[in-house]
Design a protein around this motif. Structure first.
Motif, PDB file in Angstrom:
ATOM      1  N   GLN A  42     -12.542   0.115  52.762  1.00 22.57           N
ATOM      2  CA  GLN A  42     -11.935   0.942  53.798  1.00 22.57           C
ATOM      3  C   GLN A  42     -12.148   2.429  53.493  1.00 22.57           C
ATOM      4  N   PRO A  43     -12.167   3.278  54.528  1.00 18.89           N
ATOM      5  CA  PRO A  43     -12.369   4.714  54.303  1.00 18.89           C
ATOM      6  C   PRO A  43     -11.115   5.381  53.744  1.00 18.89           C
ATOM      7  N   THR A  44     -11.304   6.528  53.123  1.00 21.21           N
ATOM      8  CA  THR A  44     -10.170   7.346  52.695  1.00 21.21           C
ATOM      9  C   THR A  44      -9.402   7.807  53.933  1.00 21.21           C
ATOM     10  N   PRO A  45      -8.072   7.741  53.931  1.00 18.70           N
ATOM     11  CA  PRO A  45      -7.292   8.164  55.093  1.00 18.70           C
ATOM     12  C   PRO A  45      -7.618   9.589  55.535  1.00 18.70           C
ATOM     13  N   ASP A  46      -7.574   9.800  56.842  1.00 18.47           N
ATOM     14  CA  ASP A  46      -8.011  11.072  57.431  1.00 18.47           C
ATOM     15  C   ASP A  46      -7.253  12.276  56.874  1.00 18.47           C
ATOM     16  N   HIS A  47      -5.940  12.139  56.657  1.00 19.29           N
ATOM     17  CA  HIS A  47      -5.180  13.315  56.233  1.00 19.29           C
ATOM     18  C   HIS A  47      -5.578  13.770  54.827  1.00 19.29           C
ATOM     19  N   ILE A  48      -6.090  12.846  54.027  1.00 21.57           N
ATOM     20  CA  ILE A  48      -6.560  13.215  52.690  1.00 21.57           C
ATOM     21  C   ILE A  48      -7.920  13.914  52.786  1.00 21.57           C
ATOM     22  N   VAL A  49      -8.788  13.384  53.638  1.00 21.50           N
ATOM     23  CA  VAL A  49     -10.098  14.014  53.848  1.00 21.50           C
ATOM     24  C   VAL A  49      -9.921  15.424  54.406  1.00 21.50           C
ATOM     25  N   GLN A  50      -8.978  15.582  55.325  1.00 22.43           N
ATOM     26  CA  GLN A  50      -8.727  16.898  55.905  1.00 22.43           C
ATOM     27  C   GLN A  50      -8.200  17.865  54.853  1.00 22.43           C
ATOM     28  N   ALA A  51      -7.366  17.370  53.960  1.00 22.34           N
ATOM     29  CA  ALA A  51      -6.856  18.221  52.878  1.00 22.34           C
ATOM     30  C   ALA A  51      -7.991  18.692  51.987  1.00 22.34           C
ATOM     31  N   LEU A  52      -8.965  17.812  51.720  1.00 21.90           N
ATOM     32  CA  LEU A  52     -10.133  18.218  50.942  1.00 21.90           C
ATOM     33  C   LEU A  52     -10.912  19.300  51.670  1.00 21.90           C
ATOM     34  N   SER A  53     -11.127  19.089  52.967  1.00 20.37           N
ATOM     35  CA  SER A  53     -11.899  20.051  53.759  1.00 20.37           C
ATOM     36  C   SER A  53     -11.238  21.423  53.745  1.00 20.37           C
ATOM     37  N   THR A  54      -9.937  21.447  53.925  1.00 28.51           N
ATOM     38  CA  THR A  54      -9.210  22.711  53.931  1.00 28.51           C
ATOM     39  C   THR A  54      -9.288  23.396  52.573  1.00 28.51           C
ATOM     40  N   ALA A  55      -9.048  22.620  51.508  1.00 26.57           N
ATOM     41  CA  ALA A  55      -9.071  23.202  50.165  1.00 26.57           C
ATOM     42  C   ALA A  55     -10.466  23.670  49.779  1.00 26.57           C
ATOM     43  N   ALA A  56     -11.492  22.959  50.231  1.00 24.29           N
ATOM     44  CA  ALA A  56     -12.867  23.324  49.881  1.00 24.29           C
ATOM     45  C   ALA A  56     -13.278  24.656  50.479  1.00 24.29           C
ATOM     46  N   GLN A  57     -12.621  25.058  51.556  1.00 27.79           N
ATOM     47  CA  GLN A  57     -12.945  26.328  52.203  1.00 27.79           C
ATOM     48  C   GLN A  57     -12.299  27.528  51.508  1.00 27.79           C
ATOM     49  N   SER A  58     -11.388  27.270  50.599  1.00 26.25           N
ATOM     50  CA  SER A  58     -10.735  28.354  49.877  1.00 26.25           C
ATOM     51  C   SER A  58     -11.619  28.823  48.728  1.00 26.25           C
ATOM     52  N   PRO A  59     -11.863  30.128  48.610  1.00 22.21           N
ATOM     53  CA  PRO A  59     -12.670  30.633  47.485  1.00 22.21           C
ATOM     54  C   PRO A  59     -12.098  30.262  46.118  1.00 22.21           C
ATOM     55  N   LEU A  60     -10.787  30.038  46.036  1.00 26.27           N
ATOM     56  CA  LEU A  60     -10.179  29.653  44.760  1.00 26.27           C
ATOM     57  C   LEU A  60     -10.716  28.313  44.269  1.00 26.27           C
ATOM     58  N   SER A  61     -11.123  27.460  45.210  1.00 28.79           N
ATOM     59  CA  SER A  61     -11.665  26.150  44.834  1.00 28.79           C
ATOM     60  C   SER A  61     -13.080  26.236  44.285  1.00 28.79           C
ATOM     61  N   HIS A  62     -13.708  27.392  44.448  1.00 29.12           N
ATOM     62  CA  HIS A  62     -15.098  27.535  44.025  1.00 29.12           C
ATOM     63  C   HIS A  62     -15.209  28.031  42.589  1.00 29.12           C
ATOM     64  N   LYS A  63     -14.066  28.327  41.969  1.00 31.79           N
ATOM     65  CA  LYS A  63     -14.045  28.778  40.588  1.00 31.79           C
ATOM     66  C   LYS A  63     -13.807  27.577  39.666  1.00 31.79           C
ATOM     67  N   TYR A  64     -13.930  27.824  38.368  1.00 32.58           N
ATOM     68  CA  TYR A  64     -13.563  26.783  37.420  1.00 32.58           C
ATOM     69  C   TYR A  64     -12.097  26.394  37.631  1.00 32.58           C
ATOM     70  N   SER A  65     -11.844  25.121  37.566  1.00 36.03           N
ATOM     71  CA  SER A  65     -10.462  24.662  37.526  1.00 36.03           C
ATOM     72  C   SER A  65      -9.866  25.032  36.177  1.00 36.03           C
ATOM     73  N   PRO A  66      -8.543  25.186  36.090  1.00 34.17           N
ATOM     74  CA  PRO A  66      -7.935  25.250  34.752  1.00 34.17           C
ATOM     75  C   PRO A  66      -8.354  24.018  33.954  1.00 34.17           C
ATOM     76  N   PHE A  67      -8.555  24.174  32.655  1.00 35.13           N
ATOM     77  CA  PHE A  67      -9.069  23.084  31.832  1.00 35.13           C
ATOM     78  C   PHE A  67      -8.264  21.797  32.008  1.00 35.13           C
ATOM     79  N   ARG A  68      -6.963  21.918  32.123  1.00 39.29           N
ATOM     80  CA  ARG A  68      -6.119  20.726  32.150  1.00 39.29           C
ATOM     81  C   ARG A  68      -5.606  20.394  33.547  1.00 39.29           C
TER      82      ARG A  68
END
Length: 387
Positions: A42-68
């Protein structure tokens, strides 16, 4: 050039071999019903995919994550366990973010054990537990999971030497491959064993979201004193159909969590922040998608088990997970039976011996195709007149 001894020590990858057999049959133009896989359909639920899409558009997501990992996901895991299991977790000391729980299961022996020390593994069990054994160059003994004991290990069968030597024990309920569930009493017994013998416990809760007949799977951390002796690993792969996203977490004993975090400090810079944000949404958001998924698997389970019994295949219904563990007919080994089903019925199943010595005599099927294909698979098997 030569491979390292560490690489040479690794066991053959059981699932890779299975995939190759199925791929060969498909390449020959055969209509294979693949019940051997553990890959959610089954596919990943839409609201989770949308959350990824929204977060991916934030420049903060394009940096290194905190190590932990990001605090948002760690807090979501804490809130999830408080809501679902009434378990209190410290987000700063008792949570580790994982690239899916397989990496945690494989890296923990490297982080917690010295070479030649002993760990205890379930048999049958998830084959990739042995990857950690090979990479860490540790020893292992197995704990038989037998039908007469509800596929739970019988700790009375452990010898004094085993209990004294063991440093680490893996458990997994709802169980892959048997579909069995554990009780709170069993987990309490596990805690007492661990305390008495200084054994660290890892509970692989991969199928924690999937329980049948109105019974919610029990978390190991619900047992009194569990955090004193162990951790639990939870993946979003199964509960939320996020297998390809590679995200999970470990919770519990602060020293074991720190061991995971330290080794991952040297291996990774955590995972894509947008995936972590989407995982937090999965845990925090509506759980209606989980309820619908469990209902789907239970309906498939009921359809498949009923069809098997109609052809004289005496099978038991799994209590959780999306697998069924089925006895092979008399006169066949697990591998012989699996090969016959693929060669003569174009039905792929996983041979039980691939999960350990005590998996012999069974095959594992995944409830990961539509009901009509499950029925068709049983119809094809019936024509072989093996029952």
């Amino acid at each position: 050039m030569e491979f390292s001894d560490r690489l040479k020590n690794l066991p053959p990858q059981f699932f890779a071999t299975l995939v190759q057999k199925v791929a060969k049959a498909v390449a020959e133009g055969r209509d294979v019903i693949n019940l051997g896989q553990g890959n959610p359909d089954q596919p990943t639920p839409d609201h989770i995919v949308q959350a990824l899409s929204t977060a991916a558009q934030s420049p903060l997501s394009h940096k290194y994550s905190p190590f932990r990992g990001i605090n948002e996901l760690k807090q979501a895991a804490v809130d999830f366990y408080s809501r679902e299991y009434d378990v209190n977790i410290d987000p700063n000391k008792e949570v580790a973010v994982l690239f899916g729980t397989k990496i945690g299961l494989v890296e923990l022996p490297l982080a917690m054990m010295n070479e030649k020390e002993l760990m205890l593994l379930p048999d049958p069990g998830y084959p990739d537990y042995l990857s950690g054994v090979g990479l860490a160059n540790v020893q292992f003994d197995t704990m038989p999971l037998l039908e007469e004991n509800a596929f739970l290990p019988d700790y009375k069968q452990l010898t004094p030497d085993q209990k004294e030597a063991a440093r680490l024990m893996y458990l997994n309920y709802p169980n892959n491959p048997t579909g069995a569930s554990a009780t709170l009493e069993f987990f309490q017994e596990t805690v007492e064993l661990a305390k008495e013998n200084d054994i660290a416990i890892v509970h692989d809760f991969a199928y924690g979201g999937i329980g049948f007949d109105g019974k919610k799977p029990i978390s190991f951390l619900q047992a009194k004193g569990a955090k004193e002796v162990g951790i639990e690993m939870y993946t979003l792969s199964k509960t939320y159909n996020m297998a390809g996203w590679r995200v999970g977490f470990a919770l519990g004993n602060s020293k074991m969590i720190e061991a995971i975090n330290i080794i991952q400090d040297h291996l990774f810079v955590s995972l894509f922040p947008a995936i972590q944000s989407a995982a937090a949404e999965a845990l925090n958001g509506s759980q209606e998608c989980v309820e619908e998924l469990v209902a789907l698997y239970e309906k498939r389970r009921n359809t498949f088990i009923e069809a098997c019994r109609k052809i004289g295949w005496n099978v038991k219904a799994p209590e959780g997970s999306f697998f069924a563990w089925l006895p092979v007919p008399n006169g066949y080994t697990s591998e012989q039976f699996a090969d016959i089903l693929l060669e003569k019925a174009d039905v792929a199943v996983a041979a039980g011996n691939g999960f350990g010595k005590h998996g012999e005599g069974y095959v594992r099927i995944g409830l990961l195709v539509d009901e009509d294909r499950l029925i068709e698979a049983v119809d094809r098997i019936e024509k072989l007149e093996l029952f």
